[in-house]
Design a protein around this motif. Structure first.
Motif, PDB file in Angstrom:
ATOM      1  N   LEU A 173      55.852  41.316  54.076  1.00 57.80           N
ATOM      2  CA  LEU A 173      55.165  40.144  53.554  1.00 57.80           C
ATOM      3  C   LEU A 173      54.667  39.266  54.696  1.00 57.80           C
ATOM      4  O   LEU A 173      55.116  39.377  55.831  1.00 57.80           O
ATOM      5  N   SER A 174      53.756  38.369  54.375  1.00 60.65           N
ATOM      6  CA  SER A 174      53.105  37.583  55.422  1.00 60.65           C
ATOM      7  C   SER A 174      53.978  36.453  55.956  1.00 60.65           C
ATOM      8  O   SER A 174      53.712  35.920  57.024  1.00 60.65           O
ATOM      9  N   ARG A 175      54.995  36.079  55.200  1.00 61.63           N
ATOM     10  CA  ARG A 175      55.900  35.043  55.677  1.00 61.63           C
ATOM     11  C   ARG A 175      57.306  35.346  55.178  1.00 61.63           C
ATOM     12  O   ARG A 175      57.491  36.174  54.277  1.00 61.63           O
ATOM     13  N   PRO A 176      58.310  34.682  55.733  1.00 63.57           N
ATOM     14  CA  PRO A 176      59.694  35.028  55.391  1.00 63.57           C
ATOM     15  C   PRO A 176      59.969  34.941  53.894  1.00 63.57           C
ATOM     16  O   PRO A 176      59.509  34.028  53.206  1.00 63.57           O
ATOM     17  N   ALA A 177      60.715  35.932  53.407  1.00 60.02           N
ATOM     18  CA  ALA A 177      61.109  35.967  52.007  1.00 60.02           C
ATOM     19  C   ALA A 177      62.624  36.137  51.934  1.00 60.02           C
ATOM     20  O   ALA A 177      63.250  36.687  52.839  1.00 60.02           O
ATOM     21  N   THR A 178      63.197  35.667  50.854  1.00 63.53           N
ATOM     22  CA  THR A 178      64.620  35.869  50.607  1.00 63.53           C
ATOM     23  C   THR A 178      64.801  37.208  49.910  1.00 63.53           C
ATOM     24  O   THR A 178      64.140  37.483  48.907  1.00 63.53           O
ATOM     25  N   ALA A 179      65.670  38.049  50.438  1.00 66.44           N
ATOM     26  CA  ALA A 179      65.949  39.352  49.838  1.00 66.44           C
ATOM     27  C   ALA A 179      67.418  39.398  49.435  1.00 66.44           C
ATOM     28  O   ALA A 179      68.299  39.180  50.266  1.00 66.44           O
ATOM     29  N   ILE A 180      67.673  39.671  48.170  1.00 70.71           N
ATOM     30  CA  ILE A 180      69.039  39.686  47.653  1.00 70.71           C
ATOM     31  C   ILE A 180      69.313  41.032  46.998  1.00 70.71           C
ATOM     32  O   ILE A 180      68.640  41.411  46.031  1.00 70.71           O
ATOM     33  N   ASP A 181      70.296  41.733  47.513  1.00 72.31           N
ATOM     34  CA  ASP A 181      70.740  43.007  46.946  1.00 72.31           C
ATOM     35  C   ASP A 181      71.479  42.698  45.648  1.00 72.31           C
ATOM     36  O   ASP A 181      72.538  42.052  45.668  1.00 72.31           O
ATOM     37  N   LEU A 182      70.936  43.154  44.524  1.00 70.62           N
ATOM     38  CA  LEU A 182      71.459  42.690  43.237  1.00 70.62           C
ATOM     39  C   LEU A 182      71.260  43.728  42.141  1.00 70.62           C
ATOM     40  O   LEU A 182      70.193  44.329  42.020  1.00 70.62           O
ATOM     41  N   ASP A 183      72.287  43.910  41.324  1.00 67.22           N
ATOM     42  CA  ASP A 183      72.189  44.673  40.087  1.00 67.22           C
ATOM     43  C   ASP A 183      71.962  43.660  38.967  1.00 67.22           C
ATOM     44  O   ASP A 183      72.844  42.849  38.664  1.00 67.22           O
ATOM     45  N   VAL A 184      70.783  43.693  38.336  1.00 71.22           N
ATOM     46  CA  VAL A 184      70.451  42.682  37.329  1.00 71.22           C
ATOM     47  C   VAL A 184      71.332  42.780  36.088  1.00 71.22           C
ATOM     48  O   VAL A 184      71.339  41.871  35.255  1.00 71.22           O
ATOM     49  N   ALA A 185      72.079  43.887  35.943  1.00 73.96           N
ATOM     50  CA  ALA A 185      72.970  44.041  34.799  1.00 73.96           C
ATOM     51  C   ALA A 185      74.328  43.386  35.031  1.00 73.96           C
ATOM     52  O   ALA A 185      75.171  43.386  34.133  1.00 73.96           O
ATOM     53  N   ASP A 186      74.550  42.818  36.206  1.00 67.77           N
ATOM     54  CA  ASP A 186      75.823  42.178  36.555  1.00 67.77           C
ATOM     55  C   ASP A 186      75.713  40.675  36.318  1.00 67.77           C
ATOM     56  O   ASP A 186      75.069  39.967  37.104  1.00 67.77           O
ATOM     57  N   PRO A 187      76.315  40.158  35.253  1.00 59.95           N
ATOM     58  CA  PRO A 187      76.144  38.731  34.914  1.00 59.95           C
ATOM     59  C   PRO A 187      76.560  37.779  36.021  1.00 59.95           C
ATOM     60  O   PRO A 187      75.870  36.793  36.303  1.00 59.95           O
ATOM     61  N   ASP A 188      77.690  38.051  36.658  1.00 62.14           N
ATOM     62  CA  ASP A 188      78.177  37.159  37.711  1.00 62.14           C
ATOM     63  C   ASP A 188      77.244  37.171  38.915  1.00 62.14           C
ATOM     64  O   ASP A 188      76.952  36.126  39.513  1.00 62.14           O
ATOM     65  N   ALA A 189      76.766  38.365  39.277  1.00 61.24           N
ATOM     66  CA  ALA A 189      75.864  38.481  40.421  1.00 61.24           C
ATOM     67  C   ALA A 189      74.545  37.765  40.151  1.00 61.24           C
ATOM     68  O   ALA A 189      73.983  37.117  41.043  1.00 61.24           O
ATOM     69  N   VAL A 190      74.045  37.878  38.924  1.00 63.82           N
ATOM     70  CA  VAL A 190      72.791  37.199  38.572  1.00 63.82           C
ATOM     71  C   VAL A 190      72.972  35.688  38.657  1.00 63.82           C
ATOM     72  O   VAL A 190      72.143  34.975  39.246  1.00 63.82           O
ATOM     73  N   SER A 191      74.032  35.177  38.080  1.00 65.87           N
ATOM     74  CA  SER A 191      74.276  33.728  38.116  1.00 65.87           C
ATOM     75  C   SER A 191      74.401  33.223  39.542  1.00 65.87           C
ATOM     76  O   SER A 191      73.847  32.168  39.902  1.00 65.87           O
ATOM     77  N   GLU A 192      75.123  33.978  40.361  1.00 61.38           N
ATOM     78  CA  GLU A 192      75.305  33.574  41.755  1.00 61.38           C
ATOM     79  C   GLU A 192      73.978  33.581  42.509  1.00 61.38           C
ATOM     80  O   GLU A 192      73.674  32.650  43.268  1.00 61.38           O
TER      81      GLU A 192
END
Length: 246
Positions: free
Chosen positions: A47-66
């Motif tokens: 990408l042209s500028r810094p982006a936040t990248a988060i390793d995440l399983d969208v099916a994990d409720p706690d991980a999504v909330s965090e």
């Protein structure tokens, strides 16, 4: 307005990566979510500028909330959510019979495709409501709009369910300045679709005479997240080269 904060799930490759590039080009600040940490890091670096990248399983409720909480704290806002993450188990490029779908496979497809979209929407809504503005684009599929020789019943059920979910959501949040819409892609030229094979037979029946490009989908997203689409909500945008015309 540019410089909005946009979250894209399933952003490491294919359609999600293409959408991230389009939103980046529009000047938005990107947050990329995906389970493939290596590919996610690579995608963010393009990408042209810094982006936040988060390793995440969208099916994990706690991980999504965090993760959503982290984005809200770091950026102070969340303006755009693109729910692109999804899975379609490969069965030789053909639709698997209902009686041959294992329960664990059914549950996993439901968890990622349908519950994952619910979890991310639920998490971003308080932030969007506080800001008085938001754009949510959920991903259905042509497989959720019509009978498909490629899609299993579990995949089709989730993609049809996304449409119903999005319509109810759209009605609930319209007065908060938030729109919620679906994009239902047809067959798009991605590594996953190429694995299905049968392109010549399919193309012979397709009015457009070509597979869709990732850019075709990104263009639909660009419109739906724009100020020009402020009065568009609860809709399904079919991008399929004329294969399905409701």
């Amino acid at each position: 307005m540019t410089d909005r904060v946009a979250i894209v799930t399933g952003a490491a490759q294919g359609i999600g990566r293409g959408i991230a590039h389009r939103l980046d080009a529009l000047g938005h600040r990107l947050v990329l979510l995906d389970r493939d940490a290596g590919a996610l890091t690579e995608a963010a670096a393009t990408l042209s500028r810094p982006a936040t990248a988060i390793d995440l399983d969208v099916a994990d409720p706690d991980a999504v909330s965090e993760a959503i909480g982290r984005v809200a704290r770091d950026h102070g806002r969340i303006d755009i959510l693109i729910n692109n993450a999804g899975i379609s188990p490969a069965h030789g490029g053909r639709s698997v019979a209902v009686e041959d779908i294992a329960l664990d496979e059914w549950d996993r497809v439901m968890a990622v495709n349908l519950t994952g979209s619910f979890l991310t929407c639920r998490a971003v809504l308080p932030v969007m409501k506080a800001g008085g503005w938001g754009r949510i684009v959920n991903f259905s599929s042509m497989g959720g709009r019509m009978r498909s020789l490629l899609s299993g019943a579990h995949y089709a059920a989730t993609k049809a369910g996304i449409i119903g979910f999005t319509r109810v959501l759209a009605g609930q949040v319209a007065r908060d300045g938030i729109t919620a819409n679906c994009i239902a892609p047809g067959r798009i030229d991605t590594p996953q679709s190429r694995s299905f094979g049968g392109d010549e037979t399919f193309l012979a029946q397709l009015p457009a005479g070509r597979l869709g490009a990732v850019e075709d989908i990104a263009g639909g997203v660009e419109y739906l997240v724009s100020d020009a689409a402020a009065y568009v909500t609860g809709t399904v945008l079919d991008i399929n080269g004329g294969h399905y015309m409701p």
